[in-house]
Design a protein around this motif. Sequence first.
Motif, PDB file in Angstrom:
ATOM      1  N   GLY A 192       0.803  -1.210   0.000  1.00 52.56           N
ATOM      2  CA  GLY A 192       0.000   0.000   0.000  1.00 52.56           C
ATOM      3  C   GLY A 192       0.838   1.262   0.000  1.00 52.56           C
ATOM      4  O   GLY A 192       0.487   2.252  -0.668  1.00 52.56           O
ATOM      5  N   ASN A 193       1.933   1.257   0.756  1.00 48.29           N
ATOM      6  CA  ASN A 193       2.859   2.401   0.754  1.00 48.29           C
ATOM      7  C   ASN A 193       3.343   2.697  -0.660  1.00 48.29           C
ATOM      8  O   ASN A 193       3.289   3.831  -1.140  1.00 48.29           O
ATOM      9  N   LEU A 194       3.847   1.662  -1.323  1.00 50.28           N
ATOM     10  CA  LEU A 194       4.439   1.830  -2.649  1.00 50.28           C
ATOM     11  C   LEU A 194       3.406   2.282  -3.670  1.00 50.28           C
ATOM     12  O   LEU A 194       3.663   3.173  -4.486  1.00 50.28           O
ATOM     13  N   LEU A 195       2.213   1.679  -3.621  1.00 49.40           N
ATOM     14  CA  LEU A 195       1.188   2.015  -4.601  1.00 49.40           C
ATOM     15  C   LEU A 195       0.675   3.439  -4.397  1.00 49.40           C
ATOM     16  O   LEU A 195       0.519   4.193  -5.364  1.00 49.40           O
ATOM     17  N   ALA A 196       0.417   3.825  -3.144  1.00 47.62           N
ATOM     18  CA  ALA A 196      -0.115   5.160  -2.869  1.00 47.62           C
ATOM     19  C   ALA A 196       0.850   6.235  -3.351  1.00 47.62           C
ATOM     20  O   ALA A 196       0.442   7.218  -3.984  1.00 47.62           O
ATOM     21  N   ASN A 197       2.136   6.054  -3.062  1.00 51.03           N
ATOM     22  CA  ASN A 197       3.105   7.067  -3.463  1.00 51.03           C
ATOM     23  C   ASN A 197       3.294   7.101  -4.974  1.00 51.03           C
ATOM     24  O   ASN A 197       3.389   8.172  -5.579  1.00 51.03           O
ATOM     25  N   ALA A 198       3.328   5.919  -5.603  1.00 48.90           N
ATOM     26  CA  ALA A 198       3.499   5.874  -7.057  1.00 48.90           C
ATOM     27  C   ALA A 198       2.324   6.535  -7.769  1.00 48.90           C
ATOM     28  O   ALA A 198       2.507   7.298  -8.728  1.00 48.90           O
ATOM     29  N   ARG A 199       1.119   6.264  -7.318  1.00 56.67           N
ATOM     30  CA  ARG A 199      -0.055   6.867  -7.944  1.00 56.67           C
ATOM     31  C   ARG A 199      -0.070   8.384  -7.759  1.00 56.67           C
ATOM     32  O   ARG A 199      -0.403   9.134  -8.679  1.00 56.67           O
ATOM     33  N   ALA A 200       0.303   8.841  -6.565  1.00 55.36           N
ATOM     34  CA  ALA A 200       0.306  10.281  -6.295  1.00 55.36           C
ATOM     35  C   ALA A 200       1.321  11.004  -7.172  1.00 55.36           C
ATOM     36  O   ALA A 200       1.037  12.066  -7.733  1.00 55.36           O
ATOM     37  N   ILE A 201       2.509  10.418  -7.310  1.00 58.21           N
ATOM     38  CA  ILE A 201       3.559  11.031  -8.132  1.00 58.21           C
ATOM     39  C   ILE A 201       3.159  11.048  -9.599  1.00 58.21           C
ATOM     40  O   ILE A 201       3.306  12.055 -10.298  1.00 58.21           O
ATOM     41  N   ALA A 202       2.631   9.916 -10.071  1.00 61.66           N
ATOM     42  CA  ALA A 202       2.195   9.846 -11.468  1.00 61.66           C
ATOM     43  C   ALA A 202       1.108  10.875 -11.751  1.00 61.66           C
ATOM     44  O   ALA A 202       1.047  11.445 -12.845  1.00 61.66           O
ATOM     45  N   ALA A 203       0.268  11.151 -10.746  1.00 68.90           N
ATOM     46  CA  ALA A 203      -0.829  12.103 -10.935  1.00 68.90           C
ATOM     47  C   ALA A 203      -0.318  13.535 -11.048  1.00 68.90           C
ATOM     48  O   ALA A 203      -0.698  14.259 -11.972  1.00 68.90           O
ATOM     49  N   TYR A 204       0.556  13.967 -10.111  1.00 65.80           N
ATOM     50  CA  TYR A 204       0.956  15.379 -10.181  1.00 65.80           C
ATOM     51  C   TYR A 204       1.960  15.644 -11.300  1.00 65.80           C
ATOM     52  O   TYR A 204       2.051  16.768 -11.797  1.00 65.80           O
ATOM     53  N   GLU A 212      11.521   6.816   4.739  1.00 66.49           N
ATOM     54  CA  GLU A 212      10.507   6.361   5.698  1.00 66.49           C
ATOM     55  C   GLU A 212       9.088   6.728   5.268  1.00 66.49           C
ATOM     56  O   GLU A 212       8.120   6.190   5.806  1.00 66.49           O
ATOM     57  N   ALA A 213       8.974   7.648   4.314  1.00 64.29           N
ATOM     58  CA  ALA A 213       7.667   8.011   3.751  1.00 64.29           C
ATOM     59  C   ALA A 213       7.550   7.473   2.330  1.00 64.29           C
ATOM     60  O   ALA A 213       6.867   8.067   1.489  1.00 64.29           O
ATOM     61  N   THR A 214       8.199   6.365   2.054  1.00 64.80           N
ATOM     62  CA  THR A 214       8.255   5.689   0.760  1.00 64.80           C
ATOM     63  C   THR A 214       9.079   6.489  -0.247  1.00 64.80           C
ATOM     64  O   THR A 214       9.975   5.961  -0.871  1.00 64.80           O
ATOM     65  N   ALA A 215       8.781   7.764  -0.390  1.00 64.48           N
ATOM     66  CA  ALA A 215       9.588   8.640  -1.234  1.00 64.48           C
ATOM     67  C   ALA A 215       9.158  10.084  -1.061  1.00 64.48           C
ATOM     68  O   ALA A 215       9.937  10.939  -0.694  1.00 64.48           O
ATOM     69  N   ARG A 216       7.869  10.365  -1.277  1.00 66.04           N
ATOM     70  CA  ARG A 216       7.466  11.753  -1.462  1.00 66.04           C
ATOM     71  C   ARG A 216       6.437  12.194  -0.440  1.00 66.04           C
ATOM     72  O   ARG A 216       5.460  11.497  -0.176  1.00 66.04           O
ATOM     73  N   LEU A 217       6.673  13.384   0.152  1.00 63.89           N
ATOM     74  CA  LEU A 217       5.729  13.988   1.078  1.00 63.89           C
ATOM     75  C   LEU A 217       5.091  15.255   0.514  1.00 63.89           C
ATOM     76  O   LEU A 217       3.937  15.549   0.776  1.00 63.89           O
ATOM     77  N   SER A 218       5.866  16.032  -0.237  1.00 68.13           N
ATOM     78  CA  SER A 218       5.342  17.288  -0.772  1.00 68.13           C
ATOM     79  C   SER A 218       6.026  17.608  -2.095  1.00 68.13           C
ATOM     80  O   SER A 218       7.078  17.045  -2.423  1.00 68.13           O
ATOM     81  N   TYR A 219       5.425  18.530  -2.838  1.00 71.43           N
ATOM     82  CA  TYR A 219       6.061  19.041  -4.053  1.00 71.43           C
ATOM     83  C   TYR A 219       5.591  20.464  -4.292  1.00 71.43           C
ATOM     84  O   TYR A 219       4.502  20.866  -3.859  1.00 71.43           O
ATOM     85  N   LEU A 220       6.444  21.235  -4.949  1.00 71.12           N
ATOM     86  CA  LEU A 220       6.110  22.609  -5.311  1.00 71.12           C
ATOM     87  C   LEU A 220       5.668  22.631  -6.760  1.00 71.12           C
ATOM     88  O   LEU A 220       6.433  22.256  -7.654  1.00 71.12           O
ATOM     89  N   ASP A 221       4.431  23.064  -6.990  1.00 70.59           N
ATOM     90  CA  ASP A 221       3.928  23.161  -8.351  1.00 70.59           C
ATOM     91  C   ASP A 221       4.780  24.159  -9.133  1.00 70.59           C
ATOM     92  O   ASP A 221       5.084  25.247  -8.636  1.00 70.59           O
TER      93      ASP A 221
END
Length: 501
Positions: free
Chosen positions: A182-194, A311-320
């Motif tokens: 779940g960690n890996l999938l949630a982060n991968a989907r979020a990154i692919a989206a933004y 520890e947060a899989t990879a990504r917590l925030s990003y600047l648009d």
Amino acid sequence: MSGSLIHDFDQCARQTPDAPALSWHGDVWTYGQLRRAVGCAQGILVRNGIAPGSRVALFVRNSPQYVASYFGVMAAGCVAVPLNVQERASVLSRQIEHADCRVVIADAGHPEWAALSVALSAVAPLTVTVDLQPGSAGCDQFCAALGAAEPELRDLPANAPAMMIYTSGTTSRPKGVVLSNGNLLANARAIAAYLKIQPSDKVLCGLPFHFSYGSSVLNSNVIAGAQLLLEDNFAFPQQTLRRMQDERVTGFPGVPSTFALLLGRCQLSDFDLSQLRYITQAGGSMPRAQIEKLREQLPHTQVFIMYGQTEATARLSYLDPTELERKLGSVGKPLPGIDIEIRAEGRVLPAGEVGEICARGPNVMLGYWRQPELSAQVLQDGWLHTGDLGHFDEEGFLYIDGRAVDMIKVGAFRVSPQEVEEVLATFPGVQEVAVTGIADPVLGQAIKAVIVLREGVAADLMGVKAHCRQNLANYKVPKVVEFAASLPRTSSGKVQRFKLA
């Protein structure tokens, strides 16, 4: 509850089996080929009775064979433990033993493999060797060596462990971070989206897959059906840029040292990078002067500044990218579904005040492998205590103020290395810089700066000191300035500050 990378990858591979997935040394694997190879890696584990939850070490450098092994391990319900192929056998064998790996999938041609295989005799795991000779028969060779198997890529429980990444150890001994499906999938989907990753994207990746940033690039692109062009290293930046030009690359991830190297040795505007849709930067702070230079030389390319932790899989925030000019220096806002608070002494701080960054969300790790006390210390009531210092502004944009352990105590003052590095990075001829604290008999600590100059630039110690005095308070001016050919770094590109002293 279910949810895994395997599910999304399998759907993508079934829908577009003929689409290119991976390109390495001229060898292109389609999604259909990759799915077949994943099934073969899964099959050899199942046939040998390797139970779900078992750890499987991956001693394979970035390659299609690594990707097939990585997804194959997870498809079998096992835990992938990628190893740093630049490490020595003595270190690798300790990690394999610490992780209690039942299996090692290894590149038999690696110069450390002979010594490592001997060291593993006491641990006695099953060893599976793969051939990394590039060529058009790469996928067929891989499948023939492991044995043909029909892929059974079923979805997996979201809360089951899927990967263990050893942290890069910039300040202390590495730790095994256990991440779930779940960690890996949630982060991968979020990154692919933004990043708005599409099947038409071609992303050049030279980041090693054994650390979280490289792994996140792999995961987010593969579940989106994009093509990954694998680059072994950036030792020859002009060749890298020429490949980006010739292959019409649309995405490029890097760490600060990646961009320092490219900008220090090349003029990016000399290459036709008109197809380059975006750049991502993480793995440590990048000086503002460097960001501005990137934007100047690549005016039509979006620059994503990102923040996260293993520890947060990879990504917590990003600047648009649309906020980059207005919020230069920020790492943006939390990803959807992730909460971030700034805390000190048990209370949540208001905007403008500096404290520890704490986060919670579906990407936060299960814990550290076999370190329950440390896990309990870092994970409290579902919140990850990152050890990073930061603050929010009035609009909710996050700024990083350094690592708590990196803060330099000069007399009664606390100095952020990042603040001093930002000033030094604007001095003419500076390619890279890192700052740390050293022992001082009077003040407790003093500031030391290590500077890497661009090629052909002469060292100017007096000029550097004068520049600091003009732009910093006296107690923030480095007491010691050294010039070096390079900075000590981990394989993931992070500066090892403890080595600077």
